[in-house]
Design a protein around this motif. Sequence first.
Motif, mmCIF file in Angstrom:
data_model
loop_
_atom_site.group_PDB
_atom_site.id
_atom_site.type_symbol
_atom_site.label_atom_id
_atom_site.label_comp_id
_atom_site.label_asym_id
_atom_site.label_seq_id
_atom_site.Cartn_x
_atom_site.Cartn_y
_atom_site.Cartn_z
ATOM 1 N N SER A 82 0.832 -1.205 0.000
ATOM 2 C CA SER A 82 0.000 0.000 0.000
ATOM 3 C C SER A 82 0.866 1.254 0.000
ATOM 4 O O SER A 82 2.057 1.219 0.317
ATOM 5 C CB SER A 82 -0.927 0.001 1.217
ATOM 6 N N SER A 83 0.245 2.370 -0.337
ATOM 7 C CA SER A 83 0.985 3.625 -0.471
ATOM 8 C C SER A 83 1.444 4.190 0.875
ATOM 9 O O SER A 83 2.289 5.081 0.910
ATOM 10 C CB SER A 83 0.125 4.665 -1.195
ATOM 11 N N LYS B 137 5.221 3.895 1.255
ATOM 12 C CA LYS B 137 5.986 4.964 0.598
ATOM 13 C C LYS B 137 5.812 6.283 1.349
ATOM 14 O O LYS B 137 6.756 7.081 1.452
ATOM 15 C CB LYS B 137 5.533 5.106 -0.853
ATOM 16 N N HIS B 138 4.614 6.512 1.872
ATOM 17 C CA HIS B 138 4.361 7.756 2.609
ATOM 18 C C HIS B 138 5.222 7.823 3.865
ATOM 19 O O HIS B 138 5.685 8.907 4.257
ATOM 20 C CB HIS B 138 2.885 7.842 2.970
ATOM 21 N N ASP C 29 9.797 2.455 1.646
ATOM 22 C CA ASP C 29 9.734 1.578 0.484
ATOM 23 C C ASP C 29 11.094 0.999 0.123
ATOM 24 O O ASP C 29 11.218 -0.190 -0.199
ATOM 25 C CB ASP C 29 9.129 2.318 -0.715
ATOM 26 N N SER D 83 -2.649 -5.691 -0.619
ATOM 27 C CA SER D 83 -3.171 -4.355 -0.324
ATOM 28 C C SER D 83 -4.616 -4.567 0.097
ATOM 29 O O SER D 83 -4.879 -4.992 1.213
ATOM 30 C CB SER D 83 -3.038 -3.430 -1.528
ATOM 31 N N ASP E 288 1.814 1.710 -4.262
ATOM 32 C CA ASP E 288 0.890 2.767 -4.685
ATOM 33 C C ASP E 288 -0.574 2.356 -4.536
ATOM 34 O O ASP E 288 -1.465 3.066 -5.017
ATOM 35 C CB ASP E 288 1.170 3.174 -6.134
ATOM 36 N N LYS F 189 -4.209 1.900 -2.816
ATOM 37 C CA LYS F 189 -4.902 2.903 -2.012
ATOM 38 C C LYS F 189 -5.606 2.358 -0.779
ATOM 39 O O LYS F 189 -6.126 3.124 0.019
ATOM 40 C CB LYS F 189 -5.925 3.641 -2.892
ATOM 41 N N ASP G 123 -6.585 10.271 0.042
ATOM 42 C CA ASP G 123 -5.829 9.026 0.163
ATOM 43 C C ASP G 123 -5.776 8.660 1.632
ATOM 44 O O ASP G 123 -5.055 9.276 2.417
ATOM 45 C CB ASP G 123 -4.421 9.203 -0.412
ATOM 46 N N GLN H 284 -2.439 8.071 3.462
ATOM 47 C CA GLN H 284 -1.605 9.182 3.885
ATOM 48 C C GLN H 284 -2.074 9.808 5.192
ATOM 49 O O GLN H 284 -1.436 10.736 5.694
ATOM 50 C CB GLN H 284 -1.573 10.249 2.788
#
Length: 676
Positions: free
Chosen positions: A77-78, A81-82, A86, A114, A126, A128, A593, A596
């Motif tokens: 999931s993003s 990365k947030h 990653d 995810s 990436d 959501k 999102d 985030q």
Amino acid sequence: MQIQNIGLIIAAGVIAIVIALFQYMYKAKNRNKKNLFFAFLRFLSIFALLILLINPTFRKNTYYIEKPTLVFAVDNSSSIKHLKQDEQVSQFIGRIKDNPELKERFDVKYYSFSDVLKDSLGLTFDEKQTNISEALESLDQIYKNTNAPTVLITDGNQTYGRDYQFSSVNYKQQVYPIVIGDTTVVTDTKIQQLNVNKYAYLKNKFPVEVILTYSGTGNINTSFEIRSGKNIVYSKPVSFSEENNSTVINFTLPASSAGVLKYSARLAPIENEKNVINNKKDFAVEVIDQKTNVLLISDLTHPDLGAIKKSIESNERRSLTISRPSEVKDIEEYQLIILYQPNARFRAVYEKIKTARKNYFTITGSKTDWVFLNKSQNVYRQEITRQTEYYLPRFNPNYGTFLLEDIGFNDYPPLIGTFGEIHMKSSYDVLLQRNIGNIKTGEPLLATIEDNGVREAILFGEGIWRWRAQSYLDNKSFESFDDFFGRLVQYLASNKQKSRLNTISESFYYGNSSIKVKAEYFTKNYEFDRRGNLNIVVKNKDTEASQTIPMLLKNSSYEADLSSFASGNYEYTVVVVGENISRSGSFSILDYDVEQQLLNADVTKLRQVATNTKGTAYFMNQIDGLVSDLIEDQRYQAIQKSKENIVSLIDWTYLLMIIILLLSIEWFMRKYNGLI
């Protein structure tokens, strides 16, 4: 080998000896050593051929070592990365793949997850949504009969699904969570949740509820505001402390104009706040200037009335009024009339419907006066037997009047209707057919009719409240049944002319939701056409960029998935290739999102998962400890297994080669000695 085969092999040997001696000794004119050699060759070839025909079987045991399976499930999931983790996750997986001890001890499998579990890595970070519970349940099904410890690499932040902290109690494998992200609690304010209705009515006010939270130790003062464009439409000062770390704000906003109204909620960040993304949330409300009013007329009290009212009013854009036939004065303000089990008291109602040319929905049952109903209309006629029957529903997949999916009608309880044949006198489209027990009949249970601009539906049975209850038992919600009934009401309440191409989309979507546009395409006879070639052209109003996407056939509609589109305002046109037919629409995607909104790893839940499954939680820098513990754990031992195979002699190709070789040697030797 069976005793019967042993006896046949002995008999084959005797037959082969007799034939060989008969040909080369008994019939031979000169008996010498060469004849004995030829007889021996003939014996071997005949014996081998007979053995091949008997085809005995043999049991063959093979032994092999089965390693325990080691599963690595990586959060894709993003939020990874947030949290800027990653690269660390990719390096962690690289070190695992290069570890020779793990390869020797385990059969290593890799998955990513995810919202769903995938049987490959392909890490992009990436996605959501995150559903850790669903990933664990899927792995539990895959490896339910094997020993497969699971290494769960995640930050522990789940955006939807069952709480994995509790559902992991039923997980049969040991779970070793690898905690990703910062575990240090930092000072942060955020919009925890924003609740608002999706629809509102023009010139009314709609309620908004906002939950604000604070994590920190000091006392702070900030402000909360709602903006519409550049205008502030609501604001309020907010204070937090370590003890009072949350607040709920309730207020109303005016629905001053029709259409989609977009708003932005913002909680002013405090000084040095690390994550300010979760301080803002966009939302929208669709303001409609018309409400569908439905009138239900009934002369008796029945549970169906309550079920119909609940189902219709589950959509705020619709309201239902229940009235007796004698109380009906004016029907002009209603878009649809529902007639429940009509009798002679409905005579005036039928006259008003015909005069006003209103669409109506007739529901019949055990109390229906069919003598009256047969005379009051000329569309259908029911045989009068004064007996009742239980009718089971059967969905008609070829129904083409409007888009509808089977919600599990085959498992729904029966309705009570009048026994006897139904004679339809007008063109109609059957949505549900009726079964009597296991006997399929061609007669309709629920049908729709469109004649001279007036739409009508007829349900030949009472007890629809049981269907709504069954929907809840099957899905833990009434949504599937209410959606089915709502689509029927929507069709009946509209006087829109039938089109060969219809599109279905929402006015707006949130960025973390599934964004799909559907279309239904019909032949000239208004039958659903599965041969259509449909494309959708989507244009971003802000950037003027456009994209053409083919629509895929799915069940009884064509569908395009636009979930990858960025936030913005879009307009689309669905085109049928080769036909001069198209339909247009528009929608908006709001920037949001949920991944985030999360700042820290949820260490508490991940440690609880490890405790529930008898595993151990680790951090990213403890890879050596994880590998060492897995290798030394005596629960994960390689097992020697045996496999028994039954082999037929006919599968042994060398025997056929031996037979050919023996016959060839015999032929050449006889040729060489001038016997041929």
